[in-house]
Design an enzyme around this catalytic site. Sequence first.
Site, PDB file in Angstrom:
ATOM      1  N   GLY A 179       0.234  -2.320   1.725  1.00  0.00           N
ATOM      2  CA  GLY A 179       0.973  -1.396   1.156  1.00  0.00           C
ATOM      3  C   GLY A 179       2.342  -2.007   0.318  1.00  0.00           C
ATOM      4  O   GLY A 179       2.746  -3.273   0.754  1.00  0.00           O
ATOM      5  N   LYS A 180       2.619  -1.516  -0.662  1.00  0.00           N
ATOM      6  CA  LYS A 180       3.771  -2.246  -1.447  1.00  0.00           C
ATOM      7  C   LYS A 180       5.025  -1.661  -0.895  1.00  0.00           C
ATOM      8  O   LYS A 180       5.793  -0.845  -1.450  1.00  0.00           O
ATOM      9  CB  LYS A 180       3.537  -1.889  -2.985  1.00  0.00           C
ATOM     10  CG  LYS A 180       3.590  -3.078  -3.757  1.00  0.00           C
ATOM     11  CD  LYS A 180       3.327  -2.735  -5.182  1.00  0.00           C
ATOM     12  CE  LYS A 180       3.970  -3.364  -6.257  1.00  0.00           C
ATOM     13  NZ  LYS A 180       4.153  -4.885  -6.057  1.00  0.00           N
TER      14      LYS A 180
END
Length: 330
Positions: A179-180
């Site tokens: 995930g960012k």
Amino acid sequence: MSTILDRQPVAPSPAASADPVGRVGHLPYAFFEGDIVPLADARVSVATHALQYGTSAFGGIRGYRSADGQAVHLFRLRDHYRRFAASAKLLRITLPFDVEGLCALSAELTRRNGHLGEVYLRPFCYKAGLDLTPGLSGIADGFALFMLAIDGLPPLDHGLSVSVSSWQRVTDNAIPPRGKIGGSYVNASLIRDEAREHGFDDAIVLNARGKAGEGSVSNLFMVRDGTLVTPPVSGDILEGINRKAVLELAADLAIPVVEREIDRTELYVADELFLCGTRMQIAWIAAVDHRAVGSGRRGPITARLAERFEAAVRGTAPEYAHWMTRVELP
Ligand code: PMP
């Protein structure tokens, strides 16, 4: 080497499209708390949970001026928003729109900002509550989208000098790198800061198993004996959109590909190495820890992929037109 957000913002100017050359700066309108508003009005409290604890997730989407000069082409918008939605899910953030809605909003904001040049879109979701305790459930969510003009960003085509970082990549069981996630960019910042302080353009970071993972803000590719090698998505890397595009290009060019772990010392004996990502595009690596990669020049497989990539995003390879969302500007 700089990333997109290294540049100082310039004063917003709605008439930015006349001469975009050399411009890097925030565009005047943002989406914030349900409306398109002037960027200056998109503000949060210092007590915001995400600001205190890094409980946010973001995207980074590039838009290219179309070859006909009439439109901005947004790169792989649905892929970006699918990953953004996945990052939000990891943080138990409910987004105000589904993927299609986020794509439509991005097109609308691009039109509203009216910049007929290179752009960067930054969707951002976050724990917006003022609760002063770490946690995820029951804390109010926020969502914003803003944009930069990035016409002035220099291409990273000089052959990067990178190190192997002394820092270790966060792991899936700590802060999931797929995930960012805002907080995990403390890790990226430590990696980049050290590399630059030591005179390198960037660093390749090893994961907790000691295997080469990615750059500070890019994915890693290696060529050995004619095969393109990249770490798997289970290797504590971000699931890069440009990585996915490179894998598709390699398949189309009949370049053999293997997704597997890469040892640190393979970096020293590789024929070719490159980083790829929204900022980097396809940036070849000339040296790792001061050891020349291959001949020390851009290798032939990297060159073929970079040329194809450039044609795809500039709109001169029609078979990749489906990668781009065309936004006509008034
Ligand atoms: N890894 C990290 C840690 C990144 O921050 C980025 C930039 N988003 C990438 C890889 C490349 O991903 P993308 O191709 O989606 O820009």
